[in-house]
Scaffold this motif. Structure first.
Motif, short mmCIF file in Angstrom:
data_model
loop_
_atom_site.label_atom_id
_atom_site.label_comp_id
_atom_site.label_asym_id
_atom_site.label_seq_id
_atom_site.Cartn_x
_atom_site.Cartn_y
_atom_site.Cartn_z
N GLY A 280 85.74 -8.42 -2.69
CA GLY A 280 84.98 -9.64 -2.94
C GLY A 280 83.88 -9.44 -3.97
O GLY A 280 84.10 -8.97 -5.09
N GLY A 281 82.64 -9.79 -3.57
CA GLY A 281 81.52 -9.81 -4.49
C GLY A 281 81.05 -8.47 -4.99
O GLY A 281 80.24 -8.39 -5.91
N ILE A 282 81.54 -7.36 -4.39
CA ILE A 282 81.11 -6.04 -4.87
C ILE A 282 82.19 -5.37 -5.72
O ILE A 282 82.00 -4.26 -6.19
CB ILE A 282 80.70 -5.11 -3.73
CG1 ILE A 282 81.90 -4.79 -2.82
CG2 ILE A 282 79.56 -5.72 -2.91
CD1 ILE A 282 81.63 -3.66 -1.84
N ALA A 283 83.33 -6.05 -5.91
CA ALA A 283 84.45 -5.45 -6.64
C ALA A 283 84.04 -5.03 -8.06
O ALA A 283 84.43 -3.97 -8.54
CB ALA A 283 85.63 -6.40 -6.68
N LYS A 284 83.26 -5.88 -8.73
CA LYS A 284 82.85 -5.55 -10.10
C LYS A 284 82.01 -4.29 -10.14
O LYS A 284 82.15 -3.45 -11.04
CB LYS A 284 82.07 -6.73 -10.71
CG LYS A 284 82.88 -7.99 -10.91
CD LYS A 284 81.99 -9.11 -11.42
CE LYS A 284 82.73 -10.43 -11.51
NZ LYS A 284 81.83 -11.54 -11.90
N LEU A 285 81.09 -4.17 -9.17
CA LEU A 285 80.21 -3.00 -9.14
C LEU A 285 81.01 -1.72 -8.92
O LEU A 285 80.78 -0.71 -9.60
CB LEU A 285 79.17 -3.15 -8.02
CG LEU A 285 78.07 -4.20 -8.21
CD1 LEU A 285 77.26 -4.34 -6.93
CD2 LEU A 285 77.15 -3.79 -9.36
N ILE A 286 81.94 -1.77 -7.98
CA ILE A 286 82.72 -0.57 -7.67
C ILE A 286 83.71 -0.27 -8.79
O ILE A 286 83.89 0.89 -9.19
CB ILE A 286 83.45 -0.74 -6.32
CG1 ILE A 286 82.44 -1.00 -5.20
CG2 ILE A 286 84.28 0.50 -6.01
CD1 ILE A 286 81.33 0.02 -5.07
N GLY A 287 84.36 -1.30 -9.31
CA GLY A 287 85.32 -1.08 -10.38
C GLY A 287 84.73 -0.38 -11.59
O GLY A 287 85.37 0.49 -12.20
N ALA A 288 83.50 -0.72 -11.92
CA ALA A 288 82.86 -0.12 -13.09
C ALA A 288 82.41 1.31 -12.85
O ALA A 288 82.02 2.00 -13.80
CB ALA A 288 81.66 -0.97 -13.50
N SER A 289 82.44 1.77 -11.59
CA SER A 289 82.03 3.14 -11.29
C SER A 289 83.19 4.12 -11.34
O SER A 289 83.02 5.31 -11.10
CB SER A 289 81.36 3.21 -9.91
OG SER A 289 82.31 3.06 -8.87
N LEU A 290 84.38 3.63 -11.66
CA LEU A 290 85.57 4.47 -11.69
C LEU A 290 85.74 5.20 -13.01
O LEU A 290 86.45 6.21 -13.07
CB LEU A 290 86.82 3.62 -11.44
CG LEU A 290 86.90 2.83 -10.14
CD1 LEU A 290 88.15 1.97 -10.12
CD2 LEU A 290 86.87 3.76 -8.94
N GLN A 291 85.12 4.71 -14.08
CA GLN A 291 85.41 5.25 -15.40
C GLN A 291 84.25 4.96 -16.35
O GLN A 291 83.37 4.16 -16.05
CB GLN A 291 86.67 4.61 -15.95
CG GLN A 291 86.59 3.10 -16.06
CD GLN A 291 87.94 2.42 -16.07
OE1 GLN A 291 88.78 2.63 -15.20
NE2 GLN A 291 88.16 1.59 -17.08
N ASN A 292 84.25 5.64 -17.48
CA ASN A 292 83.32 5.31 -18.56
C ASN A 292 83.67 3.92 -19.09
O ASN A 292 84.81 3.46 -18.98
CB ASN A 292 83.43 6.33 -19.69
CG ASN A 292 83.05 7.73 -19.25
OD1 ASN A 292 82.22 7.91 -18.37
ND2 ASN A 292 83.66 8.74 -19.86
N THR A 293 82.69 3.26 -19.69
CA THR A 293 82.92 1.94 -20.30
C THR A 293 82.20 1.84 -21.63
O THR A 293 81.16 2.48 -21.84
CB THR A 293 82.44 0.80 -19.38
OG1 THR A 293 81.05 0.98 -19.09
CG2 THR A 293 83.22 0.75 -18.08
N ALA A 294 82.75 1.02 -22.52
CA ALA A 294 82.12 0.75 -23.81
C ALA A 294 82.46 -0.69 -24.20
O ALA A 294 83.58 -0.97 -24.63
CB ALA A 294 82.60 1.73 -24.88
#
Length: 441
Positions: A280-294
């Motif tokens: 739900g509402g925390i999916a974005k937070l957890i998804g972004a902690s899986l990998q580097n982003t740019a």
């Protein structure tokens, strides 16, 4: 103020909503330079609220209008290491035309306080003020010294707030070994028997970058092979579409183990789509902690439709996992190619601490006392906080701004989003938990 007109003592729960509303009504928009209103008015407001109950706050102005407020509360045992509770008073800008309720109104509607900063992070500022004011009025000393810091400029990297104080006034934080601040302690309801509260124990490092390509200026009607915009656009496209590899940090592994236990299944970090869909509402937070982003965020080039510019620029928000900075930068350069010049606009380190110790125990105890089905679990924040600056003083930082949230609320979407809001009941819950946490810490 020691009581109401009825003689009943004013509690933190009584005050917290008004404190949050009044803070939101002070426009502290941070545009990344000094063009905004600054934080001076908010710093003075906080100082007044602390002075009213007998504390001696000090205001530190790093640049005209860019002000932070710091105060120390004496504890029962001053020989113990001190606890730092820090929050920022600046907010990202908001366009009122996009909002259901004006972003600086602090309006109460649908059981929530609405406005820019409602969750990032004037809610925690208000909860901290409410708890401290109640404890000071009733003469309840904390077990150890507490340093309170309400800081400027966090939304632009903290140069004129936390970084300024750490570099120029480190004595303010003498004895502090641990700290709590934003983006942690919020709930995720798994089922009727379990609610996870995510405590931030790690955060990504930061490379805010400017990309530049130089070419040859010329007439827009000519065939032009040395084209700065084309070269840059292709590089930005490669970067924006790139999926960085999943990397399992200690924090992610701990979170997945806890979540898997809660869900009754073993979770594979390489196959998280199905799991994220359940968050739900925390999916974005957890998804972004899986990998580097740019993520490319700005483009700039040219001044007239029939003139080919000699230079094109782009800005990129780059975030890397703890332990993976070198890999991240190497991937960037490979994706961008040799003709793109990369330079940092702002860079900061990644942080990661373990999920253990007396402070973590105090969080769990305080949460369970107010929510019997609570379980605190660690997670990694995809962004950064002022904890990075305080880490330079050896202060171990956690994100713990406790909120019990309704399952349907898109909490991650509140941060820097339109219609940012915080539940009134969540604020009152946070006051109760913070008060218990201070006693247990």
């Amino acid at each position: 103020m020691s009581g109401s007109s009825t003689g009943k003592a004013v509690t933190g729960e009584d005050e917290v909503v008004d404190l949050c509303r009044e803070l939101i009504q002070i426009d502290t928009s941070n545009y990344g330079d000094h063009s905004g209103p600054g934080e001076r008015k908010a710093a003075e407001y906080v100082a007044e609220k602390l002075a009213e109950v007998g504390l001696e706050p000090k205001i530190f102005e790093s640049h005209p209008g860019r002000a932070s407020t710091v105060a120390r509360i004496e504890g029962e045992d001053p020989s113990r290491p001190a606890l730092l509770i820090h929050g920022h008073t600046d907010v990202v800008p908001a366009n009122a035309a996009d909002w259901t309720h004006h972003p600086f109104s602090g309006e109460i509607a649908d059981g929530c306080v609405w406005g820019r900063g409602a969750v990032d992070m004037k809610d925690m500022d208000a909860m901290t003020l409410a708890v401290v004011r109640e404890r000071m009025r009733s003469g309840r000393k904390p077990p150890r010294d507490i340093v309170l810091a309400f800081l400027a400029d966090e939304e632009a990297g903290g140069t004129y707030g936390a970084r300024h104080l750490v570099d120029n006034h480190p004595g303010l934080f003498e004895g502090c070994t641990e700290a709590i601040s934003e983006v942690g302690g919020f709930s995720f309801t798994v089922n009727e028997n379990l609610r996870l509260y995510l405590v931030e124990t790690a955060q990504k490092g930061m490379h805010w970058m400017k990309l530049t390509v130089d070419g040859t200026a010329g007439h827009g009607s000519m065939i032009h092979k040395d084209h700065a915009i084309t070269e840059l656009s292709e590089a930005v496209g490669r970067l924006g579409r790139h999926k960085f590899p999943v990397r399992v940090t200690k924090t992610l592994r701990h979170f997945l183990d806890e979540l898997g236990d809660a869900l009754g299944t073993e979770l594979d970090p390489e196959n998280m789509d199905e799991t994220l869909a359940k968050l739900g509402g925390i999916a974005k937070l957890i998804g972004a902690s899986l990998q580097n982003t740019a993520n490319p965020t700005q483009l700039g080039a040219g001044y007239k439709v029939n003139v080919i510019p000699g230079q094109a620029t782009a800005h990129v928000d780059g975030r890397y996992l703890p332990g993976y900075e070198e890999e991240f930068l190497a991937d960037l350069d490979r994706l961008l190619g040799p003709n793109v010049r990369r330079e940092d606009v702002h860079a900061d380190k990644a942080l990661e601490t373990t999920f253990d110790g007396a402070l973590v125990d105090a969080m769990q105890t305080a949460l369970r006392a107010e929510d019997p089905i609570a379980r605190a679990v660690p997670y990694m924040l995809s962004a950064g906080t002022d904890a990075k600056s305080f880490d330079d003083l050896g202060i171990r930082g956690f994100g713990f701004a406790p909120l019990k949230l309704p399952p349907e609320l898109d909490f991650a979407g509140m941060f820097h989003g339109v219609d940012e809001r915080v539940p009134v009941d969540g604020l009152k819950f946070g006051v109760r938990v913070l008060d218990r946490f201070i006693d247990a810490s």
